[in-house]
Design a protein around this motif. Structure first.
Motif, PDB file in Angstrom:
ATOM      1  N   ALA A  76       0.824  -1.218   0.000  1.00  0.00           N
ATOM      2  CA  ALA A  76       0.000   0.000   0.000  1.00  0.00           C
ATOM      3  C   ALA A  76       0.856   1.265   0.000  1.00  0.00           C
ATOM      4  N   SER A  77       2.024   1.203   0.606  1.00  0.00           N
ATOM      5  CA  SER A  77       2.876   2.403   0.680  1.00  0.00           C
ATOM      6  C   SER A  77       3.706   2.600  -0.583  1.00  0.00           C
ATOM      7  N   ALA A  78       3.791   1.604  -1.462  1.00  0.00           N
ATOM      8  CA  ALA A  78       4.554   1.713  -2.710  1.00  0.00           C
ATOM      9  C   ALA A  78       3.631   2.224  -3.807  1.00  0.00           C
ATOM     10  N   SER A  79       3.559   3.550  -3.953  1.00  0.00           N
ATOM     11  CA  SER A  79       2.618   4.124  -4.909  1.00  0.00           C
ATOM     12  C   SER A  79       3.293   4.805  -6.096  1.00  0.00           C
ATOM     13  N   ALA A  80       4.612   4.979  -6.065  1.00  0.00           N
ATOM     14  CA  ALA A  80       5.313   5.661  -7.163  1.00  0.00           C
ATOM     15  C   ALA A  80       5.353   4.772  -8.400  1.00  0.00           C
ATOM     16  N   GLU A  81       5.274   5.413  -9.554  1.00  0.00           N
ATOM     17  CA  GLU A  81       5.418   4.710 -10.834  1.00  0.00           C
ATOM     18  C   GLU A  81       6.442   5.471 -11.665  1.00  0.00           C
ATOM     19  N   ARG A  82       7.533   4.778 -12.042  1.00  0.00           N
ATOM     20  CA  ARG A  82       8.572   5.392 -12.867  1.00  0.00           C
ATOM     21  C   ARG A  82       9.455   4.303 -13.437  1.00  0.00           C
ATOM     22  N   GLY A  83      10.226   4.667 -14.430  1.00  0.00           N
ATOM     23  CA  GLY A  83      11.174   3.729 -15.001  1.00  0.00           C
ATOM     24  C   GLY A  83      12.257   3.381 -14.001  1.00  0.00           C
ATOM     25  N   LEU A  84      12.699   2.142 -14.023  1.00  0.00           N
ATOM     26  CA  LEU A  84      13.696   1.649 -13.077  1.00  0.00           C
ATOM     27  C   LEU A  84      15.023   1.366 -13.767  1.00  0.00           C
ATOM     28  N   LEU A  85      16.094   1.524 -13.017  1.00  0.00           N
ATOM     29  CA  LEU A  85      17.427   1.130 -13.451  1.00  0.00           C
ATOM     30  C   LEU A  85      17.818  -0.096 -12.630  1.00  0.00           C
ATOM     31  N   LEU A  86      18.033  -1.209 -13.321  1.00  0.00           N
ATOM     32  CA  LEU A  86      18.426  -2.456 -12.675  1.00  0.00           C
ATOM     33  C   LEU A  86      19.841  -2.812 -13.090  1.00  0.00           C
ATOM     34  N   VAL A  87      20.627  -3.320 -12.160  1.00  0.00           N
ATOM     35  CA  VAL A  87      21.990  -3.763 -12.434  1.00  0.00           C
ATOM     36  C   VAL A  87      22.122  -5.208 -11.982  1.00  0.00           C
ATOM     37  N   ASN A  88      22.511  -6.079 -12.918  1.00  0.00           N
ATOM     38  CA  ASN A  88      22.789  -7.486 -12.624  1.00  0.00           C
ATOM     39  C   ASN A  88      24.298  -7.671 -12.715  1.00  0.00           C
ATOM     40  N   THR A  89      24.951  -7.899 -11.579  1.00  0.00           N
ATOM     41  CA  THR A  89      26.406  -8.011 -11.556  1.00  0.00           C
ATOM     42  C   THR A  89      26.814  -9.250 -10.777  1.00  0.00           C
ATOM     43  N   GLY A  90      28.103  -9.434 -10.584  1.00  0.00           N
ATOM     44  CA  GLY A  90      28.606 -10.574  -9.838  1.00  0.00           C
ATOM     45  C   GLY A  90      29.294 -11.581 -10.736  1.00  0.00           C
TER      46      GLY A  90
END
Length: 197
Positions: A22-36
């Motif tokens: 319920a508290s997660a109301s923002a909508e926007r593009g995300l930057l994801l990083v897959n590393t390791g």
């Protein structure tokens, strides 16, 4: 845990999770990083690509190191009209052994990436193995971060590759470090089609 405790525990857990949702109301593009150092960084990104296409969105892929065009993922996704796929690397650095040629390839790949990052109709951009461009000094990290920050507000970006710089991880919304537990190659098994490429 006793059987009669389970429903009470799950109810408490549900209340906590429902509150977070319920508290997660923002909508926007995300930057994801897959590393390791573990396997699965690109594979995870291509799984998200399938999910993106399932929702009817457009996507762009730029591969910064890979030079082969016979991978299973490319063979599949190139047939999808909503995917624009670019293999732009010169191959593994230990094979090319030509820093200037590798740098020029990375800079050309970044020019293509910037076209995607400027296009609001491209919902997802995958920058496969981009982290190596920072490790070897082919691209300026601050300039790349500025371009990423200036992208359309609802565009998602996934960056893959080992040794992601701390500044890139700090800029990411989600960063995953894929660890290595065991890999068949270390036991002498060659790269298998459909699994490794």
């Amino acid at each position: 845990m006793a059987e009669n405790e389970y429903p009470q525990r799950m109810q408490r857990k549900k209340q906590v999770i429902d509150k977070k949702i319920a508290s997660a109301s923002a909508e926007r593009g995300l930057l994801l990083v897959n590393t390791g150092i573990g396997k699965g960084k690109s594979s995870a990104a291509f799984g998200v690509l399938a999910r993106t296409l399932g929702h009817g969105f457009r996507a762009g892929v730029v591969q910064f190191v890979k030079s082969r065009t016979d991978t299973g993922e490319e063979g599949f996704f190139r047939r999808q009209p909503a995917v624009d796929w670019h293999v732009m690397g010169e191959g593994f650095t230990w094979e090319t052994q030509d820093k200037e040629k590798d740098a020029q390839a990375a800079q050309a790949a970044w020019r293509q990436s910037r076209l995607f990052l400027a296009d609001p109709t491209v919902h997802l951009v995958i920058l496969d193995e981009l982290t190596y461009a920072f490790k070897y000094g082919w691209l300026d990290l601050d300039a790349v971060l500025a371009d990423l920050a200036a992208r359309p507000p609802m565009q998602h970006v996934i960056i893959t590759g080992r040794a992601a710089p701390e500044k890139l991880i700090a800029a990411a919304d989600t960063a995953t470090d894929m660890g290595l537990v065991k890999h068949a190659f270390k036991a002498g098994v060659k790269a298998m089609p459909g699994i490794e490429f």
